[in-house]
Design an enzyme around this catalytic site. Structure first.
Site, PDB file in Angstrom:
ATOM      1  N   GLU A   1     -34.203 -10.526  -4.665  1.00  0.00           N
ATOM      2  CA  GLU A   1     -35.084 -11.605  -5.122  1.00  0.00           C
ATOM      3  C   GLU A   1     -36.412 -11.698  -4.374  1.00  0.00           C
ATOM      4  O   GLU A   1     -37.272 -12.496  -4.753  1.00  0.00           O
ATOM      5  CB  GLU A   1     -34.336 -12.944  -5.048  1.00  0.00           C
ATOM      6  CG  GLU A   1     -33.238 -13.031  -6.097  1.00  0.00           C
ATOM      7  CD  GLU A   1     -32.397 -14.276  -5.955  1.00  0.00           C
ATOM      8  OE1 GLU A   1     -32.064 -14.878  -6.990  1.00  0.00           O
ATOM      9  OE2 GLU A   1     -32.056 -14.645  -4.811  1.00  0.00           O
TER      10      GLU A   1
ATOM     11  N   GLU B   1     -23.815 -18.739   3.937  1.00  0.00           N
ATOM     12  CA  GLU B   1     -24.493 -17.755   3.094  1.00  0.00           C
ATOM     13  C   GLU B   1     -25.134 -16.644   3.912  1.00  0.00           C
ATOM     14  O   GLU B   1     -25.141 -15.482   3.503  1.00  0.00           O
ATOM     15  CB  GLU B   1     -25.555 -18.444   2.234  1.00  0.00           C
ATOM     16  CG  GLU B   1     -26.275 -17.497   1.291  1.00  0.00           C
ATOM     17  CD  GLU B   1     -27.197 -18.200   0.337  1.00  0.00           C
ATOM     18  OE1 GLU B   1     -27.713 -17.541  -0.579  1.00  0.00           O
ATOM     19  OE2 GLU B   1     -27.399 -19.419   0.497  1.00  0.00           O
TER      20      GLU B   1
END
Length: 681
Positions: free
Chosen positions: A474, A618
């Site tokens: 991304e 994460e």
């Protein structure tokens, strides 16, 4: 091996037994925290695929309660957000007029039993009592929870126990109720609340009751107490005799108008049902349901810590999902409000494959979530000028795009559409269910294939370009011919073609032609190029390496290794999601490189763990657990990497792989519809 010495409370035939110091090594099924820090505490979740309860570091307190499928548009980003539901398990206990909190207790111990999906807390109060309670999100009853409380008085004491119903601040128009239903042999005390979601879209409701085990039916008198609009409680008092154990329980239900047309009455009905079933039957069926789930297991011999960690990851994937629904997990599952509770590619590419291999029934629910939102995907494609169906990057209840406007991934991260289609195809591959393929899978495959056929720009043979996308990596925004996007589109088109032929349908000839002409770019040295303008910069997450697994676009071992050795040096040490290293693990295990596979396996999650229950964040050093996406990636690395499992059009097969040097044996049980067992030594 380092040993922990715990003062434990055990229940045997309904009695509390005080044990002295017990030596305990790493337990494959239990994670225990002794006197955990309140300042550095990351709660662990007990969930049943519908309701999630997150632990807190204080007695008789839970951090939050989250329900799957309950979103409302409020707050962050003008998009749908997950809602906290009523906190229906917070309780209080007074002993001789003294309210219990963390300052009054000693030997405070919390344990997650993953095998039984139970969270147990035990502590001592001065020289007066030992207390233990366990809570459960009952697996067989999707909207119902249970807290089982046990007190062993060391002296004659008086207690006052309360069940507290509390509405989160975001809810409005809270109304509280208390009712007693008298029957000849039982009195049902119902503590209930209802409220509106922030915009009024949803009605949220909860109800709970006490479960007593009194001799001769003489239950304590329950008293209702109203505090304010957001909080009320019911309580009872009891005199206890020294060394005579006392047990009671709290059963409660939480449901919304997203789940039922009459949620308040239904919440009370469900609570009445739990009351009359009784504690023993509730736990019997709950434990039986989890026993059935754990028939599909991963057993590691030679690495006790890896075994416990993999059990934790599987436990969370099982906890956050449920067979027989049309719900799909967000990156943080039911552990809180992370990522607004939205559904991303995290489901299809990272969590779904492990569930598909071990729990095809659960996997079916995840695909059903997408199938039911196919009309919204059609409208999404139409609005962007494309044909077919284009799935949103972030999805919630309605299936429309829910990405906040400031994030470019919403309009441009198109590979999600192929991820959904590939998941549908893989469900057929594992189950061989042609009826499902015709009714559910093929509509997804064909309409997503139509999307890609309209999405490409046809610039001549071998140049059916896909321009202006956000890559799977991304950090690469608005680039052309991204490797993963292009390869996933090719797979989507080819699977749609193959599905049509299996069903006796004439496939659109354009699908195969487009697939054959979408380019996969190379750099001058032969490394697969991430996108047309990629020049060797750092990457946020795996992209090119996904072309080897799971896409099988690149199958030559030399090319796989070449791409691995290049891109593994482009991943920064910090700030990147946990899934990338799991892909490296899988590929190196399949290449036979056990040292590198073991290195990347450890790197895929160990730096991301938070205390006291080893919950996964994460990123390395991150603080937003529980990252179910990362858990899904690691589970895949064990199943498909070390375990060598491979999904093919003919079903699941096993290919050659290697284990880390310290693993003696890997056994995978309950695989696929036939519940097969696979081993690697």
């Amino acid at each position: 091996m380092k040993k922990l010495f715990l003062n434990c409370l055990l229940i045997s035939h309904g009695f509390l037994i005080s044990l002295g110091a017990i030596a305990q090594s790493i337990d494959p099924w239990k994670i225990t925290a002794v006197n955990p820090s309140r300042e550095n505490y990351y709660g662990i979740t007990v969930a049943n695929g519908m309701i999630g309860i997150v632990s807190a570091p204080s007695p008789f307190t839970v951090q939050e309660v989250v329900l799957a499928g309950a979103w409302d548009q409020y707050g962050r980003g003008r998009v749908s957000n997950f809602l906290r539901s009523f906190n229906l398990l917070n309780s209080s206990l007074e002993i001789d007029g003294k309210l219990m909190d963390y300052r009054q207790v000693s030997n405070f111990t919390q344990t997650l039993d993953m095998q039984k999906a139970a969270f147990t807390v035990s502590f001592d109060y001065a020289d007066k009592a030992q207390v233990q309670y366990s809570y459960y999100a009952l697996r067989h009853l999707p909207y119902t929870v249970l807290m089982d409380i046990n007190i062993l008085p060391k002296k004659n004491i008086s207690i006052r126990a309360a069940s507290i119903m509390e509405a989160p601040d975001a809810l409005r128009d809270v109304q509280n109720y208390y009712n007693e239903i008298d029957r000849p042999h039982v009195v049902l005390s119902l503590l209930s609340s209802t409220a509106k979601s922030p915009t009024g879209k949803l009605q949220l409701c909860a109800s709970n009751t006490f479960l007593f085990e009194e001799e001769h039916g003489h239950e304590p008198r329950v008293i209702h107490e109203m505090w304010d609009n957001n909080r009320h409680l019911m309580k009872f008092s009891k005199e206890l005799t020294a060394n005579k154990p006392y047990r009671f329980a709290i059963a409660g239900s939480s449901i919304t108008s997203a789940h039922h047309d009459d949620p308040l009455n239904e919440a009370e009905r469900l609570t009445v049902y739990a009351k009359l079933e009784g504690r023993d039957r509730l736990l019997k069926f709950h434990e039986a349901a989890w026993k059935e789930l754990w028939k599909s297991d991963i057993i590691i011999e030679g690495d006790p810590q890896a075994q416990q960690d993999i059990h934790s990851m599987l436990y969370h994937l099982y906890s956050f999902t449920r067979e027989g629904t049309a719900y799909s997990p967000s990156p943080m599952g039911l552990s809180g409000l992370g990522y607004n509770g939205h559904v991303f590619w995290d489901t299809e590419l990272w969590m779904y494959p492990g569930l598909l291999v071990l729990q095809p029934g659960i996997a079916k629910s995840l695909v059903e979530y997408r199938y039911q939102r196919l009309p919204a995907a059609r409208r999404n494609a139409f609005s962007k000028g494309f044909k077919g169906a284009m799935f949103p990057w972030e999805s919630a209840d309605s299936g429309v795009e829910e990405t906040p406007v400031w994030a470019l991934s919403g309009p441009f991260e198109h590979h999600i559409t192929a991820c959904v289609a590939i998941a549908a195809w893989n469900y057929y591959c594992v189950t061989q269910d042609k009826t499902w393929l015709r009714e559910r899978g093929y509509p997804i495959l064909s309409e997503t294939a139509d999307f890609w056929a309209s999405r490409v720009e046809r610039n001549g043979p071998g140049r059916y370009d896909i321009k202006n996308v956000v890559a799977a990596d991304e950090w690469a925004e608005n680039v052309d011919n991204n490797a993963f996007t292009n390869a996933a589109a090719k797979a989507n088109l080819r699977f749609a073609t193959e599905a049509a032929r299996l069903l006796g349908i004439q496939p659109n000839a354009d699908w195969a032609m487009v697939a054959d002409n979408i380019p996969i770019l190379k750099m001058p040295d032969g490394v697969t190029q991430e996108h047309a303008t990629y020049k060797g910069e750092g990457i946020k997450q795996a992209d090119v390496n996904l072309l080897s697994y799971p896409l099988k676009e690149i199958t030559d071992p030399k090319q796989i290794r070449k791409d691995l050795e290049y891109y593994e040096t482009r991943v920064p040490d910090e700030g990147t999601p946990a899934m990338t290293q799991a892909v490296f693990t899988t590929l190196y295990a399949r290449l036979g490189d056990k040292e590198k596979a073991a290195h990347w396996f450890k790197d895929s999650y160990l730096p991301n763990l938070n205390p006291p229950f080893r919950v996964i964040a994460e990123t390395k050093g991150g603080t937003n657990p529980y990252f179910a996406t990362g858990a899904g990636g690691v589970v895949q690395s064990v199943l498909m990497g070390f375990g060598g499992l491979e999904i093919t059009p003919k079903g699941i097969v096993q290919i050659k792989s290697v284990l880390p040097a310290n693993w003696k044996k890997l056994t995978i049980t309950g695989v696929g519809p036939e519940r097969k067992t696979y081993t690697v030594q």
